[in-house]
Design an enzyme around this catalytic site. Structure first.
Site, PDB file in Angstrom:
ATOM      1  N   HIS A   8     -26.084 -51.016 -14.308  1.00  0.00           N
ATOM      2  CA  HIS A   8     -24.669 -50.936 -13.983  1.00  0.00           C
ATOM      3  C   HIS A   8     -23.828 -51.138 -15.248  1.00  0.00           C
ATOM      4  O   HIS A   8     -24.196 -51.932 -16.123  1.00  0.00           O
ATOM      5  CB  HIS A   8     -24.285 -51.994 -12.958  1.00  0.00           C
ATOM      6  N   ARG A  21     -28.656 -44.211 -12.412  1.00  0.00           N
ATOM      7  CA  ARG A  21     -30.102 -44.166 -12.174  1.00  0.00           C
ATOM      8  C   ARG A  21     -30.828 -43.643 -13.411  1.00  0.00           C
ATOM      9  O   ARG A  21     -30.501 -42.578 -13.937  1.00  0.00           O
ATOM     10  CB  ARG A  21     -30.427 -43.249 -10.990  1.00  0.00           C
TER      11      ARG A  21
END
Length: 320
Positions: free
Chosen positions: A101, A196
């Site tokens: 993140h 991702r």
């Protein structure tokens, strides 16, 4: 309005890695693999609504608009025009993608979005269950980029076995993934941005490969260490708090109640309670609510005093 603890109707999220384990909390799930229950949140991708008391039917965004600092506190009301945290229960029936993140400072954040620092508390874990938690020593941007290109990113990652009661602090920039067989309570910044790195070649719910975000992931990964920490959270004494996560965005503590435990709310911040185990009651001057596993409560900043009564394990979160 007299202040009182708020409960919300969760927003359920279908995920390719989800299952049906959230039903054990007495939650009503829609059809499909449900990976996330957003228990308390105010985000464009999901806003929870109050289900008890005078404010029943109002979304958390409407509570903010009407009552502002009296509910959120001076600290909670001033952050980004939304509730600053997102509280989830996660059912990992399959492995999540390897992900990372961004922080608040990342230029590539979607407009209006925050970074995402989070923490996990493991509610349950099947024997041998694992998570991915950080990089192996010596991994650099260049070596990870080569590993991704060669389809061997797993060589870069630390794999950790977990059990119920483990706690993980995951600052932005930490490469991580929950794996199959883990049930987790998550407290995080109010963000839904995930990059991702790897997804096992898996197809999404639409039957298509899920998008990867390699360049963004490489940009935001903390290669020299993000400050991530983990701990066992054995509480030695009842009716006392053990701090298990502290960040610029939230503090999380764990307590085990025995009998009646009288507490005070922080006057400049809301308080969130997540019931991990056990039963009892949450009591305040004007009423009481049942404590049950998986229940989540938002205590307004102007609620001066409350009590936990019974035998239960509880997480308490508030703003630093």
């Amino acid at each position: 309005m007299k202040p009182y603890p708020l409960r919300f109707k969760p927003e359920m999220k279908e995920r390719v890695w989800g299952g049906r384990a959230l039903e054990q909390f007495g939650l009503s799930l829609p059809d499909g693999p449900i990976g996330e229950g957003w228990m308390i949140g105010d985000h464009p991708n999901g806003t929870t609504k109050v289900i008890n008391g005078e404010l029943a039917g109002l979304g958390l965004d409407e509570v903010r608009e009407r009552y502002g600092k009296s509910v959120f506190g001076a600290k909670g009301y001033a952050v980004n025009g939304r509730f600053p945290l997102l509280v989830k229960l996660l059912d990992c029936n399959d492995d999540l993608s390897v992900q990372v993140h961004p922080g608040n400072e990342y230029a590539g954040l979607p407009e209006g979005e925050l970074g995402k620092t989070e923490m996990w508390y493991v509610l349950d874990a099947k024997p041998g269950a694992k998570i991915i938690y950080g990089l192996n020593p010596g991994v650099t941007r260049e070596s990870m980029a080569r590993a991704i290109a060669d389809n061997r990113i797993m060589d870069c990652l630390q794999v950790v076995e977990v059990s119920a009661g483990d706690s993980f602090y995951i600052p932005a920039g930490t490469v991580h993934a929950l794996c199959a067989g883990v049930l987790v309570a998550e407290i995080q910044q109010n963000s839904d941005t995930t990059y991702r790195l790897y997804d096992y070649g898996r197809l999404g719910l639409d039957g298509k490969p899920r998008e990867l975000h390699i360049e963004d992931s490489l940009n935001v990964t903390a290669y020299e260490g993000s400050g991530a920490t983990r701990m066992k959270t054995d509480v030695r004494a009842a009716n006392d708090w053990l701090r298990i996560a502290a960040s610029p965005y939230f503090i999380v503590e764990k307590g085990v109640t025995s009998g009646r435990w009288t507490l005070s709310a922080a006057p400049d911040s809301f308080t969130i309670l997540v019931v991990c185990e056990g039963t009892g009651t949450l009591e305040w001057a004007d009423g009481s609510l049942e404590l049950e596993r998986g229940a989540c409560f938002l205590l307004p900043a102007d609620l001066p005093e409350y009590a936990l009564n019974g035998e239960a394990t509880v997480l308490r979160s508030y703003l630093p």
